[in-house]
Design an enzyme around this catalytic site. Structure first.
Site, PDB file in Angstrom:
ATOM      1  N   HIS A  71       0.836  -1.213   0.000  1.00 54.07           N
ATOM      2  CA  HIS A  71       0.000   0.000   0.000  1.00 54.07           C
ATOM      3  C   HIS A  71       0.864   1.253   0.000  1.00 54.07           C
ATOM      4  CE1 HIS A  71       0.363   1.346   4.275  1.00 54.07           C
ATOM      5  NE2 HIS A  71       0.558   0.060   4.521  1.00 54.07           N
ATOM      6  N   ASP A 188       6.445   2.743   5.913  1.00 57.88           N
ATOM      7  CA  ASP A 188       5.214   1.945   5.956  1.00 57.88           C
ATOM      8  C   ASP A 188       4.210   2.621   5.028  1.00 57.88           C
ATOM      9  OD1 ASP A 188       2.913   0.525   6.569  1.00 57.88           O
ATOM     10  OD2 ASP A 188       2.675   1.436   8.545  1.00 57.88           O
ATOM     11  N   GLU A 222      -5.089   1.310   2.870  1.00 54.41           N
ATOM     12  CA  GLU A 222      -4.762   0.344   3.910  1.00 54.41           C
ATOM     13  C   GLU A 222      -4.760   0.959   5.299  1.00 54.41           C
ATOM     14  OE1 GLU A 222      -2.254  -2.211   6.556  1.00 54.41           O
ATOM     15  OE2 GLU A 222      -2.064  -0.086   6.039  1.00 54.41           O
ATOM     16  N   GLU A 223      -4.250   2.182   5.441  1.00 53.91           N
ATOM     17  CA  GLU A 223      -4.107   2.787   6.766  1.00 53.91           C
ATOM     18  C   GLU A 223      -5.455   3.044   7.442  1.00 53.91           C
ATOM     19  OE1 GLU A 223      -1.559   2.845   8.403  1.00 53.91           O
ATOM     20  OE2 GLU A 223       0.167   2.930   7.079  1.00 53.91           O
ATOM     21  N   ASP A 243       4.152  -5.999   3.491  1.00 52.10           N
ATOM     22  CA  ASP A 243       4.041  -4.841   4.374  1.00 52.10           C
ATOM     23  C   ASP A 243       5.158  -4.899   5.405  1.00 52.10           C
ATOM     24  OD1 ASP A 243       3.018  -2.545   5.633  1.00 52.10           O
ATOM     25  OD2 ASP A 243       0.947  -3.224   5.382  1.00 52.10           O
ATOM     26  N   HIS A 323       4.966   4.236  12.252  1.00 47.42           N
ATOM     27  CA  HIS A 323       4.015   5.336  12.379  1.00 47.42           C
ATOM     28  C   HIS A 323       4.631   6.535  13.098  1.00 47.42           C
ATOM     29  CE1 HIS A 323       0.047   3.040  11.434  1.00 47.42           C
ATOM     30  NE2 HIS A 323       1.037   2.743  10.600  1.00 47.42           N
TER      31      HIS A 323
END
Length: 351
Positions: A71, A188, A222-223, A243, A323
């Site tokens: 993603h 990410d 995706e998030e 991922d 994150h």
């Protein structure tokens, strides 16, 4: 013939991706870039109604397919309110803590296409004024965007074209060190996306024949939990989420190996397919770690929830400080790339 791996091309793609703002819900520019990379490699693409991009490479067995997804959407913010001071109150896009974004430079993307610079700060930042500058709660009530414009009130900010619902992207701060570390926001999952795009281009360029048809699915939601659970071809029997591996206390994953997830918050991944990946690593001497990610979900688990009858698995490079201000190493990227190649050239898992 083997599928070549070009680390430098992967990092060039990664550099492009992290410097293209793409918080979930505002991914048009980065998806055009993804489509361009795949088309430049000579691949035909399909764009879904939700904006995802799919490229397919036909294999010797075209009846049982594989799908690999990464993603390209990221964390970000959205304007919740223009405050009386002219600064902006934000709401989160994706799951992160405000302290991870505090102090970051950002862009406000207005509806008319302007990009206005700013900084994400606590309202109580000035230590010479606020006694609680260090202890005040990092929350949406206290975090705000200080615009790099001469604005003192709501009206002056709105004259810039800024309004509720405008997206806010965080500067990536991409850096590659001489000893192989790659530091940036949004690794990410743009690190994995870069590797997947490089793999697709390498297969197309090498002419290598795959044992099974493979779909390369670049998702863009995706998030927020629903990226790759639509437009999955009916022939798909194996679904890989490519991922990040989560690193921290009690984790096996690190920045120098490929991480294979056996379970996350959605439950265990398919046992046979997960063992197949681990066996490929053992066979080829690929540095790898098996791990459990306790607060994590993927596009593969979203597809399972959506009812797709597929075997699902998850692996990828290890990413430190997910994150937040993320970091990986070229050794982890190379290990992940090697497992990708071993997987697409292998027979389907048996169990």
């Amino acid at each position: 013939m083997t599928i070549p791996f070009d680390l430098e091309r992967s990092i060039r793609i990664l550099d492009q991706l992290v410097h293209t703002p793409s918080p979930s819900g505002y991914t048009m520019d980065v998806m055009r870039k993804v489509a361009g990379i795949l088309e430049e490699a000579g691949l035909d693409i399909q764009t879904t109604n939700k904006g995802a991009v799919i490229a397919s490479i036909k294999g010797e067995d075209d009846s049982r397919h594989r799908l690999i997804t990464a993603h390209v959407d990221t964390l970000g913010g959205i304007v919740k309110e223009v405050k009386p001071s002219g600064r902006l109150k934000l709401d989160k896009i994706g799951g992160f803590n405000w302290n991870a974004a505090e102090g970051e430079y950002c862009l406000v993307h207005t509806a008319d296409g302007r990009k206005i610079r700013g900084t994400i700060l606590m309202h109580q930042t000035t230590v010479h004024v606020y006694r609680d500058a260090g202890t005040a709660e990092r929350s949406s009530d206290n975090i705000e965007v200080r615009l790099d414009e001469k604005v003192m009130n709501v009206e002056e900010t709105r004259k810039l074209g800024i309004e509720v619902g405008d997206f806010v992207s965080f500067d990536p701060r991409f850096e590659r060190t001489d000893n192989g570390f790659i530091k940036s926001r949004h690794l990410d999952d743009k690190a994995s996306t870069a590797l997947l795009l490089e793999l697709a281009a390498s297969i197309a360029g090498s002419g290598e024949k795959l044992p099974h048809t493979v779909h390369f699915y670049i998702s863009n939601n995706e998030e927020i939990g629903f990226g790759g659970n639509a437009s999955v071809p009916d022939e798909t029997v194996e679904y890989i989420a490519f991922d990040m591996g989560a690193i921290g206390d009690g984790q096996s994953s690190d920045e120098y190996t490929v991480s294979i997830c056996v379970k996350d918050s959605s439950g265990p991944y398919h046992y046979g397919l997960t063992r197949h990946l681990a066996d490929l690593c053992k066979r080829d001497g690929i540095p790898h770690k098996l791990d459990i990610y306790p607060y994590y979900g993927s596009d593969a688990s979203a597809a399972i929830r959506a009812g797709y009858d597929v075997k699902h698995a998850l692996f990828g490079p290890g990413i430190e400080s997910s994150h937040a201000l993320e970091r990986t190493h070229t050794e982890s990227m190379e290990a992940a790339a090697r497992l990708l190649r071993a997987y697409v050239m292998s027979p389907l898992s048996e169990d």
